[in-house]
Design a protein around this motif. Structure first.
Motif, mmCIF file in Angstrom:
data_model
loop_
_atom_site.group_PDB
_atom_site.id
_atom_site.type_symbol
_atom_site.label_atom_id
_atom_site.label_comp_id
_atom_site.label_asym_id
_atom_site.label_seq_id
_atom_site.Cartn_x
_atom_site.Cartn_y
_atom_site.Cartn_z
ATOM 1 N N MET A 183 -15.101 5.567 13.020
ATOM 2 C CA MET A 183 -13.674 5.776 13.179
ATOM 3 C C MET A 183 -13.396 7.278 13.236
ATOM 4 S SD MET A 183 -12.450 2.770 10.522
ATOM 5 C CE MET A 183 -10.845 2.456 11.242
ATOM 6 N N ILE A 184 -12.150 7.646 13.540
ATOM 7 C CA ILE A 184 -11.792 9.056 13.689
ATOM 8 C C ILE A 184 -11.191 9.604 12.405
ATOM 9 C CG2 ILE A 184 -10.336 10.700 14.943
ATOM 10 C CD1 ILE A 184 -10.533 8.806 17.378
ATOM 11 N N ALA A 185 -10.098 9.022 11.952
ATOM 12 C CA ALA A 185 -9.401 9.486 10.745
ATOM 13 C C ALA A 185 -8.808 8.274 10.042
ATOM 14 C CB ALA A 185 -8.321 10.498 11.104
ATOM 15 N N PRO A 186 -9.653 7.434 9.446
ATOM 16 C CA PRO A 186 -9.168 6.154 8.906
ATOM 17 C C PRO A 186 -8.267 6.306 7.697
ATOM 18 C CG PRO A 186 -11.458 6.516 8.297
ATOM 19 C CD PRO A 186 -11.100 7.602 9.266
ATOM 20 N N LYS A 187 -7.267 5.422 7.635
ATOM 21 C CA LYS A 187 -6.380 5.309 6.489
ATOM 22 C C LYS A 187 -6.171 3.820 6.229
ATOM 23 C CE LYS A 187 -3.913 9.604 7.598
ATOM 24 N NZ LYS A 187 -2.595 10.295 7.634
ATOM 25 N N ALA A 188 -6.098 3.457 4.969
ATOM 26 C CA ALA A 188 -5.998 2.043 4.613
ATOM 27 C C ALA A 188 -4.601 1.708 4.121
ATOM 28 C CB ALA A 188 -7.023 1.696 3.534
ATOM 29 N N GLU A 189 -4.204 0.474 4.353
ATOM 30 C CA GLU A 189 -2.955 -0.036 3.817
ATOM 31 C C GLU A 189 -3.154 -1.496 3.440
ATOM 32 O OE1 GLU A 189 -0.377 1.150 7.002
ATOM 33 O OE2 GLU A 189 -0.814 -0.631 8.198
ATOM 34 N N ALA A 200 8.743 -12.220 -0.945
ATOM 35 C CA ALA A 200 9.625 -11.059 -1.114
ATOM 36 C C ALA A 200 9.499 -10.471 -2.512
ATOM 37 C CB ALA A 200 11.070 -11.444 -0.826
ATOM 38 N N LEU A 201 9.271 -11.326 -3.500
ATOM 39 C CA LEU A 201 9.212 -10.877 -4.890
ATOM 40 C C LEU A 201 7.792 -10.633 -5.378
ATOM 41 C CD1 LEU A 201 11.894 -13.231 -6.491
ATOM 42 C CD2 LEU A 201 12.181 -10.899 -5.640
ATOM 43 N N ALA A 202 6.800 -11.023 -4.594
ATOM 44 C CA ALA A 202 5.406 -10.881 -5.025
ATOM 45 C C ALA A 202 5.036 -9.402 -5.130
ATOM 46 C CB ALA A 202 4.478 -11.593 -4.041
ATOM 47 N N GLY A 203 4.659 -8.973 -6.338
ATOM 48 C CA GLY A 203 4.287 -7.581 -6.546
ATOM 49 C C GLY A 203 2.881 -7.295 -6.049
ATOM 50 N N MET A 204 2.664 -6.050 -5.593
ATOM 51 C CA MET A 204 1.336 -5.634 -5.144
ATOM 52 C C MET A 204 0.946 -4.355 -5.883
ATOM 53 S SD MET A 204 -0.009 -4.486 -1.347
ATOM 54 C CE MET A 204 -0.129 -6.148 -0.669
ATOM 55 N N VAL A 205 -0.287 -4.338 -6.375
ATOM 56 C CA VAL A 205 -0.854 -3.145 -7.004
ATOM 57 C C VAL A 205 -2.074 -2.739 -6.195
ATOM 58 C CG1 VAL A 205 -1.890 -2.149 -9.074
ATOM 59 C CG2 VAL A 205 -0.038 -3.831 -9.287
ATOM 60 N N LEU A 206 -2.105 -1.482 -5.760
ATOM 61 C CA LEU A 206 -3.222 -0.963 -4.971
ATOM 62 C C LEU A 206 -3.969 0.086 -5.782
ATOM 63 C CD1 LEU A 206 -4.829 -0.634 -2.325
ATOM 64 C CD2 LEU A 206 -3.092 1.030 -1.600
ATOM 65 N N GLU A 207 -5.289 -0.088 -5.891
ATOM 66 C CA GLU A 207 -6.134 0.870 -6.594
ATOM 67 C C GLU A 207 -7.137 1.486 -5.637
ATOM 68 O OE1 GLU A 207 -7.854 -0.694 -10.283
ATOM 69 O OE2 GLU A 207 -6.439 -2.360 -10.112
ATOM 70 N N LYS A 208 -7.387 2.771 -5.814
ATOM 71 C CA LYS A 208 -8.431 3.480 -5.070
ATOM 72 C C LYS A 208 -9.417 4.059 -6.069
ATOM 73 C CE LYS A 208 -9.252 7.315 -1.846
ATOM 74 N NZ LYS A 208 -8.626 8.408 -1.031
ATOM 75 N N PRO A 240 1.574 2.832 0.752
ATOM 76 C CA PRO A 240 1.457 4.037 1.573
ATOM 77 C C PRO A 240 0.106 4.054 2.276
ATOM 78 C CG PRO A 240 2.064 4.562 -0.708
ATOM 79 C CD PRO A 240 1.650 3.135 -0.682
ATOM 80 N N LEU A 241 0.008 4.838 3.337
ATOM 81 C CA LEU A 241 -1.281 5.036 3.989
ATOM 82 C C LEU A 241 -2.191 5.830 3.051
ATOM 83 C CD1 LEU A 241 -0.230 5.962 7.638
ATOM 84 C CD2 LEU A 241 -1.357 3.869 6.889
ATOM 85 N N VAL A 242 -3.388 5.314 2.830
ATOM 86 C CA VAL A 242 -4.333 5.941 1.911
ATOM 87 C C VAL A 242 -5.544 6.425 2.714
ATOM 88 C CG1 VAL A 242 -5.796 5.612 -0.102
ATOM 89 C CG2 VAL A 242 -3.598 4.426 0.040
#
Length: 260
Positions: free
Chosen positions: A99-105, A179-187, A235-237
């Motif tokens: 890839m060139i400049a990958p970002k994850a979401e 709509a109400l389902a919460g999401m937690v993202l960890e890196k 956000p884009l990570v």
């Protein structure tokens, strides 16, 4: 834009995909380029991928949050095509060198059980037509140098599609309120974002309805079996080799991805 120019820019973006050498923003080089022009360029890029042996397996929705819309100066999302060469299984490592400049979401993927044909598709129609939903990661990548994009640039570049992974947990969207389902993202074990589905057009279900209606106005239906990426809830990570991501969605489960 002339048909010849559409073909040339679509070919340029396809070659950038193969070579991993980015191109300058189209909006800097093509005065007056419109979003309609950009979708025509996108179709040419997709034609090249289909000719190389890939197949269309679904759609992705981008620019779903108000923050990103404001940044790009638009008042609606965009869409791109998902192709067979983009999908990774959960646990399968993703090679950043390709890839060139990958970002994850992190987002929620829909698998359709029945066709959806707009206009006139409602959120209730989407729920009835969906077989299941699952957590997923989209790894976006831009063929435009340094991510210096306006809406026309990302649309032409197939909505900055890279690759995506589908989580192992599947549930009916009729069994939870997305709509109400919460999401937690960890890196790499640290929390980088928390959100809920309402950040995506009020609900990921609304985003899929928008897509069905937008495509319906063009004479295109969403098909049974299609994978629909409903839009980022994070956000884009930026990611690089050695990174790992983990997302948890309330009521829907977890998914992870790692990069080599």
């Amino acid at each position: 834009m002339t048909p010849e120019s559409i073909l040339a820019h679509g070919d340029e973006l396809y070659e950038s995909l193969l070579s991993r050498v980015p191109v300058e923003p189209l909006t800097n080089r093509v005065p007056g380029i419109t979003i309609d022009d950009a979708y025509r360029i996108q179709l040419r890029m997709i034609e090249r991928r289909l000719a190389a042996g890939e197949s269309v397996i679904g759609k992705k929705i981008g620019v779903t949050s108000q923050v990103v819309m404001d940044m790009l100066g638009v008042n609606q999302p965009d869409f791109g095509q998902l192709l067979s060469g983009m999908v990774f299984n959960e646990g399968e490592p993703i090679d950043t060198a390709k890839m060139i400049a990958p970002k994850a979401e992190a987002e929620v993927a829909f698998i359709l059980a029945r066709d959806l044909t707009g206009p006139g598709v409602t959120a209730a129609d989407v729920l009835r037509a969906t077989d299941c939903v699952m957590p997923c990661f989209e790894i976006v990548d831009s063929r435009i140098r340094d991510w210096k994009i306006k809406i026309q640039d990302t649309v032409a570049d197939n909505a900055s599609c890279g690759v995506f992974t589908l989580g192992g947990t599947r549930r009916s969207p009729r069994q939870l309120d997305l709509a109400l389902a919460g999401m937690v993202l960890e890196k790499n074990g640290e929390i980088v974002s928390t959100s809920c589905g309402a950040a995506v057009q009020g609900s990921p279900v609304n985003a899929v309805a928008w897509l069905a209606n937008t495509l319906g106005a063009l004479g295109i239906s969403l098909k049974a079996g299609d994978v629909i990426l409903s839009g980022s809830q994070s956000p884009l990570v930026p990611v690089k080799a050695g990174d790992s991501l983990h997302a948890s969605v309330g009521g829907l489960g977890n998914t992870s991805v790692r990069f080599i």
